[in-house]
Write a protein that holds these residues in place. Structure first.
Motif, mmCIF file in Angstrom:
data_model
loop_
_atom_site.group_PDB
_atom_site.id
_atom_site.type_symbol
_atom_site.label_atom_id
_atom_site.label_comp_id
_atom_site.label_asym_id
_atom_site.label_seq_id
_atom_site.Cartn_x
_atom_site.Cartn_y
_atom_site.Cartn_z
ATOM 1 N N LEU A 171 0.841 -1.353 0.042
ATOM 2 C CA LEU A 171 0.001 0.086 0.146
ATOM 3 C C LEU A 171 1.025 1.369 -0.139
ATOM 4 C CD1 LEU A 171 -2.610 1.350 0.514
ATOM 5 C CD2 LEU A 171 -2.464 1.252 3.000
ATOM 6 N N PHE A 172 0.656 2.322 -0.453
ATOM 7 C CA PHE A 172 1.527 3.495 -1.483
ATOM 8 C C PHE A 172 0.085 4.378 0.018
ATOM 9 C CE2 PHE A 172 3.648 1.484 -4.006
ATOM 10 C CZ PHE A 172 5.431 2.106 -3.907
ATOM 11 N N PHE A 173 0.882 5.552 0.888
ATOM 12 C CA PHE A 173 -0.055 6.215 1.630
ATOM 13 C C PHE A 173 1.252 7.489 1.719
ATOM 14 C CE2 PHE A 173 1.912 3.933 5.135
ATOM 15 C CZ PHE A 173 2.015 4.879 5.809
ATOM 16 N N LYS A 174 0.671 8.919 1.537
ATOM 17 C CA LYS A 174 0.445 9.780 2.036
ATOM 18 C C LYS A 174 0.548 10.654 3.742
ATOM 19 C CE LYS A 174 0.870 14.857 0.236
ATOM 20 N NZ LYS A 174 0.610 15.905 -0.755
ATOM 21 N N TYR A 175 1.252 11.302 4.028
ATOM 22 C CA TYR A 175 1.515 11.188 5.398
ATOM 23 C C TYR A 175 2.004 12.651 5.907
ATOM 24 C CZ TYR A 175 3.691 10.967 10.470
ATOM 25 O OH TYR A 175 3.606 12.043 11.536
ATOM 26 N N SER A 176 1.659 13.262 6.440
ATOM 27 C CA SER A 176 1.986 14.632 6.711
ATOM 28 C C SER A 176 1.277 15.411 8.475
ATOM 29 C CB SER A 176 1.957 15.731 6.468
ATOM 30 O OG SER A 176 0.013 15.935 5.528
ATOM 31 N N SER A 177 1.855 15.766 8.895
ATOM 32 C CA SER A 177 1.807 16.773 10.068
ATOM 33 C C SER A 177 2.486 17.875 10.609
ATOM 34 C CB SER A 177 2.557 15.404 11.605
ATOM 35 O OG SER A 177 3.744 15.618 11.883
ATOM 36 N N PHE A 178 2.621 18.446 11.864
ATOM 37 C CA PHE A 178 3.432 19.523 12.478
ATOM 38 C C PHE A 178 3.776 19.341 11.847
ATOM 39 C CE2 PHE A 178 -0.581 21.548 14.953
ATOM 40 C CZ PHE A 178 -1.750 21.953 13.310
ATOM 41 N N THR A 179 4.921 18.934 12.429
ATOM 42 C CA THR A 179 6.242 18.517 12.146
ATOM 43 C C THR A 179 7.377 17.565 11.300
ATOM 44 O OG1 THR A 179 5.298 16.130 13.560
ATOM 45 C CG2 THR A 179 6.437 18.808 15.406
ATOM 46 N N ASN A 180 6.274 16.993 10.324
ATOM 47 C CA ASN A 180 6.620 16.518 9.405
ATOM 48 C C ASN A 180 6.638 16.429 8.190
ATOM 49 O OD1 ASN A 180 6.517 13.838 12.210
ATOM 50 N ND2 ASN A 180 8.229 13.872 10.666
ATOM 51 N N PRO A 181 7.167 16.876 7.118
ATOM 52 C CA PRO A 181 6.220 17.938 5.838
ATOM 53 C C PRO A 181 5.355 16.143 5.075
ATOM 54 C CG PRO A 181 8.690 17.449 5.204
ATOM 55 C CD PRO A 181 8.655 16.968 7.035
ATOM 56 N N ASP A 182 5.016 17.032 4.065
ATOM 57 C CA ASP A 182 4.508 15.491 2.754
ATOM 58 C C ASP A 182 5.515 13.949 2.319
ATOM 59 O OD1 ASP A 182 1.590 16.537 3.093
ATOM 60 O OD2 ASP A 182 2.296 18.007 1.390
ATOM 61 N N SER A 183 5.046 13.122 2.863
ATOM 62 C CA SER A 183 5.295 12.672 2.864
ATOM 63 C C SER A 183 5.099 10.954 2.266
ATOM 64 C CB SER A 183 6.478 11.575 3.580
ATOM 65 O OG SER A 183 7.342 12.952 4.859
ATOM 66 N N LEU A 184 5.735 10.114 0.979
ATOM 67 C CA LEU A 184 4.995 9.189 0.629
ATOM 68 C C LEU A 184 5.753 7.812 1.200
ATOM 69 C CD1 LEU A 184 3.342 8.210 -1.611
ATOM 70 C CD2 LEU A 184 5.022 7.698 -2.978
ATOM 71 N N PHE A 185 4.705 7.177 1.442
ATOM 72 C CA PHE A 185 5.630 5.041 2.550
ATOM 73 C C PHE A 185 4.930 4.734 1.428
ATOM 74 C CE2 PHE A 185 5.910 8.512 6.204
ATOM 75 C CZ PHE A 185 6.784 8.022 6.534
#
Length: 240
Positions: A171-185
């Motif tokens: 599975l590929f998913f996009k993740y981001s938070s206040f402390t992490n930039p947009d990331s693809l996992f």
């Protein structure tokens, strides 16, 4: 013709939706290549003017359509329910069955069917989350579900269907938070191991370890929660 044009697996049929006078997508047709459009088969009609629907190729799994709706057999729900519709009985709601139990606190925003898994995009308590459900074991679907978790309490996550095929085991998913930039996992559905595929660069001397986030419930005199998301660097706080 409205949005939602999908080819069949054998490339002999085309599924499409049409608008009514309110510009509401309300009818689903199946067209066979080589035939006149006047002979197209009407598969489903949404007669309630408060509702519309759209069609995606991802909504087909095995011998059934996966239907995401907040109404079934004239009963309306606060949040969406997930149903399975046999291809042979697309328009007959009486033949639709529940895929997972309905939970009023869970708002299902997206469905990603794979050969051996079902990936649900949900929103619970204002948070986004991905639930992975194994579908090949024959056990009740909800009992096999697990969430993809991160150590920070506040983040945004969504599946990236364009990176996957029906037979995918990752599975590929996009993740981001206040402390992490947009990331693809990339996430292995069997081992549950995730691997960072790529991340957006952040200019300057950025170090995410210098920051922390927290969800705060603001005091109020009404019977609903008023959550605030906070970002902290050392002794300073920002509220959003």
């Amino acid at each position: 013709m409205a949005w939602g044009i999908v080819w069949s697996n054998d490339s002999h049929h085309l599924y499409y939706t049409t608008y009514d006078d309110l510009h509401r997508s309300y009818r689903l047709f199946r067209h066979k290549l080589g035939n006149q459009q006047s002979s197209d088969e009407l598969l489903y009609e949404e007669k309630d003017k408060e509702f519309l629907f759209y069609l995606e190729r991802a909504c087909l799994i095995s011998d059934s359509f996966i239907v995401l709706t907040n109404r079934h057999l004239d009963k309306k729900y606060i949040n969406n329910i997930l149903l399975r519709s046999p291809i042979s009985q697309e328009g007959n709601e009486k033949d639709w069955t529940r895929v997972i139990p309905y939970e009023e606190s869970h708002y299902i925003t997206g469905v990603n069917p794979l050969e051996n898994h079902l990936v649900l995009e949900e929103r619970v308590g204002g948070y986004t989350q991905l639930r992975v459900i194994k579908t090949s074991s024959g056990a009740p679907l909800k009992s096999n579900g697990h969430l993809i978790k991160f150590p920070v309490p506040i983040f945004t996550i969504s599946a990236k269907q364009s990176y996957m095929q029906y037979s995918s085991t990752e599975l590929f998913f996009k993740y981001s938070s206040f402390t992490n930039p947009d990331s693809l996992f990339k996430y292995d559905l069997a081992t549950r191991i995730r691997t960072l595929f790529k991340t957006d660069p952040v200019l300057g001397n950025f170090d995410s370890k210098k920051y922390s986030t927290e969800r705060v419930i603001a005091p109020n005199n009404v019977p609903i929660s008023l959550p605030s998301s906070s970002l902290r660097i050392r002794e300073l706080w920002w509220f959003y």
